[in-house]
Scaffold this active site. Structure first.
Site, short mmCIF file in Angstrom:
data_model
loop_
_atom_site.label_atom_id
_atom_site.label_comp_id
_atom_site.label_asym_id
_atom_site.label_seq_id
_atom_site.Cartn_x
_atom_site.Cartn_y
_atom_site.Cartn_z
N LYS A 184 -10.57 -67.64 85.76
CA LYS A 184 -9.26 -68.04 85.25
C LYS A 184 -8.48 -66.76 84.99
O LYS A 184 -8.81 -65.98 84.09
CB LYS A 184 -9.36 -68.86 83.97
CG LYS A 184 -7.99 -69.29 83.46
CD LYS A 184 -8.05 -69.91 82.07
CE LYS A 184 -6.66 -70.30 81.60
NZ LYS A 184 -5.75 -69.11 81.44
N GLY A 241 -11.72 -61.97 74.44
CA GLY A 241 -10.42 -62.33 73.88
C GLY A 241 -10.51 -62.58 72.39
O GLY A 241 -11.34 -61.99 71.69
N SER A 242 -9.68 -63.48 71.91
CA SER A 242 -9.58 -63.73 70.47
C SER A 242 -10.75 -64.57 69.97
O SER A 242 -11.42 -65.27 70.74
CB SER A 242 -8.27 -64.47 70.17
OG SER A 242 -8.32 -65.79 70.71
N GLY A 245 -9.88 -68.30 70.61
CA GLY A 245 -10.09 -68.74 71.98
C GLY A 245 -11.57 -68.82 72.34
O GLY A 245 -12.03 -69.79 72.94
N GLY A 246 -12.32 -67.78 71.98
CA GLY A 246 -13.74 -67.76 72.31
C GLY A 246 -14.52 -68.86 71.61
O GLY A 246 -15.38 -69.51 72.22
N GLU A 265 -16.93 -62.33 73.86
CA GLU A 265 -16.65 -61.19 72.98
C GLU A 265 -15.34 -61.50 72.29
O GLU A 265 -14.32 -61.67 72.95
CB GLU A 265 -16.56 -59.90 73.79
CG GLU A 265 -16.29 -58.69 72.95
CD GLU A 265 -15.56 -57.62 73.72
OE1 GLU A 265 -14.49 -57.19 73.24
OE2 GLU A 265 -16.03 -57.23 74.80
N CYS A 302 -10.98 -53.78 71.71
CA CYS A 302 -11.93 -54.52 70.87
C CYS A 302 -12.75 -53.57 70.01
O CYS A 302 -13.39 -54.00 69.04
CB CYS A 302 -12.84 -55.37 71.74
SG CYS A 302 -13.57 -54.48 73.12
N GLU A 393 -10.12 -59.08 61.86
CA GLU A 393 -9.46 -58.17 62.80
C GLU A 393 -7.94 -58.38 62.80
O GLU A 393 -7.45 -59.51 62.80
CB GLU A 393 -9.99 -58.42 64.22
CG GLU A 393 -9.36 -57.55 65.29
CD GLU A 393 -9.86 -57.90 66.68
OE1 GLU A 393 -10.08 -56.97 67.47
OE2 GLU A 393 -10.04 -59.11 66.97
#
Length: 526
Positions: A184, A241-242, A245-246, A265, A302, A393
């Site tokens: 994606k 990503g965030s 989202g993860g 991650e 990250c 974060e």
């Protein structure tokens, strides 16, 4: 090289959907041509069906054949030339030098996996020959090795448009393992993604890999990603990503009738501990290095050092003054997307309003485009320990400096940390002896420990671990950088009492590949 805005269903282009979107130049906020077509449910299914059809053929290619394929991808990426860098600059606002370096990393990690495949021992072949005369019961012939999982879904990352995107580490490691891949593309850099997808398809044709080895679909909506995760033929997911989202992808995968692993991650503030001896000896150098690390890439890494711990002293006071002076002259710079920029502004504003938080310094602001201003915040360890929100974060060029009254308070802060990708210690030899207990605590909190360095900059090599306990990742057993990343997309398969003719070549008696294997408990090439 013309960008069409279409999806890649195997080697073919497709644009049957009605939903379209455009990339945005974050430096100017202008929309970029062309229109890109969000993949339909039918296109996503077709891509995954092709991946499933290609898997039995692709997974049985030899390590040398897959190595040649990965090297061909690297060559095709380089062959795009300046067109790739120029489009990526437009879509990300990142400078040419950074992107040229990132392209080199992308190519080099493909070649690193190729070298792993050519050597071949990564499959962890284990052989325990039969002992028919063993008493009281005969022992069967048992052999095992790592085998590819099946079709894999990969989500491109916003902050690394090349190295963690279409041909990035997740794709490279999955292809190396023998998995077919459906990517994606990240909607922030769809043109860059298409150029790289073209390179992969060209490499597939050059090396005669099956159609369906690779596909790529577009879509800014969550529907596209969830459709990939929920498809019954997908066997694993790679995501960078965030946390939001993860975790959403992880939860969706867990709810499937057949749950699958999601290697996500997600979130890390990468604590830095500056111990008393180091603070006394080189406070100015550490202040300079920390400022550079926090603001590198506008903090959009990250591994950005978002927490800095030290004990109260005159040295600590002077260090914070030096660091504040550095931050105050650090310029605002373009962030990757409007949403990342807005989330950074909101995060800093929310943190600065927390009780006990002070804004020690702000960089020079610039309101044009999506520019993030560096921020240095401060608090004490007692306040940090009482407010778990301060560990979260803030993705961008900010850090929170935390002062403990004494060593025991510093140790308690370390014990209360959640999972992170990295932890750093600035220390003298005496510091390391006196704070051995701190190191033991941090070993349980992170995937990578650093002494007298900075967490930004992740070397791509065999021994790198880029992972960590939750919420840094969804599975701390694995890394997303380095050749060990291949094991996310394999599983061990055992063969009992197989005739030699039916065994995979890696497990045959004569060891035709000459790889390292464990035979009767001993590592050997015999």
């Amino acid at each position: 090289m013309k960008i069409t805005g279409q999806n890649f269903i195997g080697n073919e282009h497709s644009a049957s959907g009605q939903m379209t979107f455009q990339a945005v130049n974050p430096d100017t906020t202008e929309k970029l041509l062309p229109q890109f077509y969000e993949a339909t449910a039918q296109e996503i299914d077709a891509a995954i069906q092709k991946a499933e059809s290609a898997f039995p053929v692709y997974s049985k290619t030899s390590g040398h054949e897959r190595a040649t394929f990965l090297e061909a991808i690297a060559d095709e990426i380089m062959a795009i030339g300046d067109t790739l860098i120029e489009r990526c600059i437009q879509e990300t606002g990142l400078p040419a030098a950074r992107l040229t370096g990132e392209r080199g990393r992308t190519v080099n990690q493909l070649k690193l996996f190729a070298s792993l495949l050519r050597e071949g021992s990564w499959v962890d072949a284990r052989i325990d020959p039969a002992e028919p005369d063993r008493h009281p019961a005969p022992k069967p012939d048992i052999r095992s090795m790592q085998k590819a999982l099946g079709p894999v879904g990969v989500f491109g990352a916003s902050n690394f448009p090349l190295a963690f995107s279409v041909a990035g580490g997740d794709t490279a490691s999955a292809l190396a393992a023998g998995c077919t891949v459906v990517v994606k593309a990240h909607p922030a850099h769809p043109g860059t993604s298409e150029l790289v997808a073209d390179a992969i398809v060209n490499a597939i044709r050059r090396t005669n890999m099956p159609n369906g080895t690779f596909s790529m679909v577009h879509g800014p909506s969550t529907d596209v990603g969830i459709a990939i995760v929920n498809h019954p033929l997908i066997k694993a997911i790679g995501f960078t990503g965030s946390f939001k989202g993860g975790k959403a992808l992880y939860d969706a995968a867990a709810r499937r009738p057949e749950p699958i692993p999601v290697y996500a991650e997600m979130s890390s503030t990468n604590p830095v501990f500056i111990l008393p001896g180091a603070l006394s000896e080189r406070k100015a150098d550490i202040a300079n290095g920390l400022t550079a690390s926090v603001t590198l890439g506008v903090g959009q890494f990250c591994t950005n050092p978002g927490l800095v711990f030290m004990e109260a002293s005159d040295d600590a006071t002077q260090f914070q003054k030096l660091t504040a002076d550095n931050f105050s002259v650090s310029p605002a710079a373009t962030m990757l997307t409007q949403s990342i920029h807005q989330a950074y502004k909101n995060g800093v504003a929310k943190a600065s309003l927390q009780s006990g938080i002070k804004t020690a310094a702000q960089g020079t602001s610039d309101e044009s485009g999506y520019r993030g201003t560096p921020q240095l915040l401060t608090t004490n360890a007692q306040n940090f320990l009482s407010n778990s929100q301060l560990e979260k974060e803030i993705f961008g060029p900010s850090t929170l400096a935390i002062t403990a009254n004494e060593k025991s308070e510093l140790i308690k802060a370390a014990q209360n940390l959640k999972g992170h990708l990295t932890a750093t210690l600035h220390a003298t030899e005496d510091d390391l002896k006196n704070y051995a207990d701190l190191i033991a605590i941090l070993e349980r909190k992170v995937g990578r420990l650093i002494i007298n360095g900075y967490p930004t900059g992740v070397e791509v090599c065999h021994s790198m671990i880029h992972g960590g306990p939750f919420p840094a990742t969804t599975d701390s057993h694995f890394t997303s950088v380095g050749t060990a990343a291949i094991f996310r997309f394999t599983r061990p398969v055992c063969y009992q009492n197989f005739p030699d003719a039916l065994l995979p070549v890696e497990l045959k008696d004569e060891n035709p590949l000459g790889i390292w294997r464990i035979v009767k408990g001993e590592r050997t090439r015999e």
